[in-house]
Design a protein around this motif. Structure first.
Motif, PDB file in Angstrom:
ATOM      1  N   ASN A   5     -24.240 -70.122   2.569  1.00 19.14           N
ATOM      2  CA  ASN A   5     -23.084 -70.316   3.466  1.00 19.14           C
ATOM      3  C   ASN A   5     -22.485 -71.693   3.210  1.00 19.14           C
ATOM      4  O   ASN A   5     -23.147 -72.577   2.680  1.00 19.14           O
ATOM      5  N   HIS A  49     -18.950 -68.279   2.901  1.00 19.29           N
ATOM      6  CA  HIS A  49     -20.007 -68.672   1.960  1.00 19.29           C
ATOM      7  C   HIS A  49     -19.378 -69.529   0.864  1.00 19.29           C
ATOM      8  O   HIS A  49     -18.167 -69.432   0.597  1.00 19.29           O
ATOM      9  N   HIS A  56     -16.517 -66.918   9.028  1.00 21.62           N
ATOM     10  CA  HIS A  56     -17.852 -67.132   8.450  1.00 21.62           C
ATOM     11  C   HIS A  56     -17.695 -67.125   6.932  1.00 21.62           C
ATOM     12  O   HIS A  56     -17.383 -66.086   6.355  1.00 21.62           O
ATOM     13  N   ASP A  58     -28.812 -66.278   8.797  1.00 22.07           N
ATOM     14  CA  ASP A  58     -28.269 -66.045   7.448  1.00 22.07           C
ATOM     15  C   ASP A  58     -29.007 -66.910   6.425  1.00 22.07           C
ATOM     16  O   ASP A  58     -29.292 -66.485   5.306  1.00 22.07           O
TER      17      ASP A  58
END
Ligand code: COA
Ligand code: ZN
Length: 307
Positions: free
Chosen positions: A251, A211, A209, A14
């Motif tokens: 992230n 950000h 997950h 990512d």
């Protein structure tokens, strides 16, 4: 005994997929090695996607070929790679990747932009790949992208996310990762969705997950910890962003998450000071990495320790 939380560093995927500067496989391996030195045992090492769609992830097979199998105590590493379809699955398997991360978005438009499929088509692909994985005895986890908000369709429908998650488990995914691809979720929204998902499927098969687009990444991790989640993606130095999701920024930084979890009394197995060296390397290699919010504080501890 401290309770464990697993950190899966997605920086090499990512974090790098949307960088202007494309790193060589050797540079990507160097970053992975620095993460390993810091005690990170779960790392998303790349993606088997169309090199035309995401040029920065080309050569993930070359990265995979250079990875160590286990650490000095014989503990195997948890290396994973993102895949969008059957071709990605086959390539990842051929490259010796242990865990494939199949990606599908919660919204139709995001699926069309990201993988050029409708949600229905993407679900059919997931079913096919997961059936093959079962035959092969391979481990496949599934990502539900834009699980809280889509840059095109707005706030996600919780019920739709719960249903997609259920289908992915039915098809055979060993774990489902709920991804806030554009960093739009608030801790309240995280609590709302994760409480329902944990009640339906159990915390041990779920991961999150986040950000840090709006500065709420660590708060979102906290909210999910409170719901019982014990596995998180994070990215070294806060690198990250999706080329197909406008507004997606980095992230949540691994160093920020590790610092918070350490202070909360959890065991991540990660050495914060060594993690700082990995963040420095991420900055040096990309020329575009500010590091996490905790970066400066960690540096001060290193200076103090050095006297
Ligand atoms: N890995 C490598 N190459 C792949 C591939 C994969 N998993 N899947 C397809 N391809 C190749 C095909 O072989 C074909 O190559 P060619 O042009 O040399 O013949 C080309 O990509 C197009 O294939 P097609 O099946 O028509 O795909 P598409 O153009 O409809 O694109 C995806 C669909 C899924 C392959 C593409 O959108 C993609 O890779 N998306 C990934 C998005 C991503 O990584 N997002 C960020 C993380 S969430
Ligand atoms: Zn992401």
């Amino acid at each position: 005994m401290k309770e464990k939380i697993i950190i899966n560093d997605v920086g090499p995927r990512d974090g790098l997929q949307n960088q202007e500067k494309i790193l060589t496989p050797q540079e990507r391996v160097a970053l992975i090695e620095k993460l390993i030195e810091a005690g990170v045992r779960h790392i998303e090492v790349g993606a088997f996607v169309s090199p035309k769609a995401v040029p920065a992830m080309a050569g993930t097979d070359l990265v995979a070929a250079q990875l160590p199998v286990s650490d000095s105590s014989g503990e195997p590493f948890g290396f994973s790679a993102l895949i969008p379809n059957r071709k990605g699955y086959d390539l990842a398997r051929a490259a010796g990747i242990n865990t494939m991360g199949l990606v599908i978005a919660a919204s139709n438009t995001m699926n069309e932009k990201n993988v050029r499929m409708t949600t229905e088509q993407a679900l059919a692909v997931c079913e096919d790949v997961l059936a093959q994985a079962k035959c092969d005895g391979a481990n496949v986890v599934a990502y539900v992208a834009t699980a809280w908000e889509c840059p095109f369709e707005g706030i996600a429908d919780e019920q739709a996310v719960i249903e997609i998650t259920g289908k992915l488990f039915d098809y055979g995914a060993s774990e489902v990762i709920l991804a806030d691809t554009i960093g739009a979720a608030s801790p309240g929204q995280v609590k709302s969705l994760m409480t329902k998902l944990v009640a339906a499927y159990g915390a041990e098969k779920l991961s999150c997950h986040f950000h840090d687009t709006r500065g709420m990444g660590v708060a979102d991790v906290y909210a999910a910890v409170e719901c019982g989640i014990r596995k998180f993606d994070a990215s070294i130095g806060g690198l990250g962003g999706c080329p197909f999701a406008p507004g997606a920024s980095g992230n949540v930084a691994t160093e920020d998450v590790v610092l918070m979890l350490n202070q909360m009394g959890f065991d991540t197995g990660i050495d914060l000071l060594k993690l700082s060296a990995a963040a420095d390397l991420a900055a040096e290699l990309t020329g575009n990495c500010d590091g996490g919010h905790a970066g400066r504080w960690i540096k001060r501890q290193i200076e103090k320790a050095a006297g």
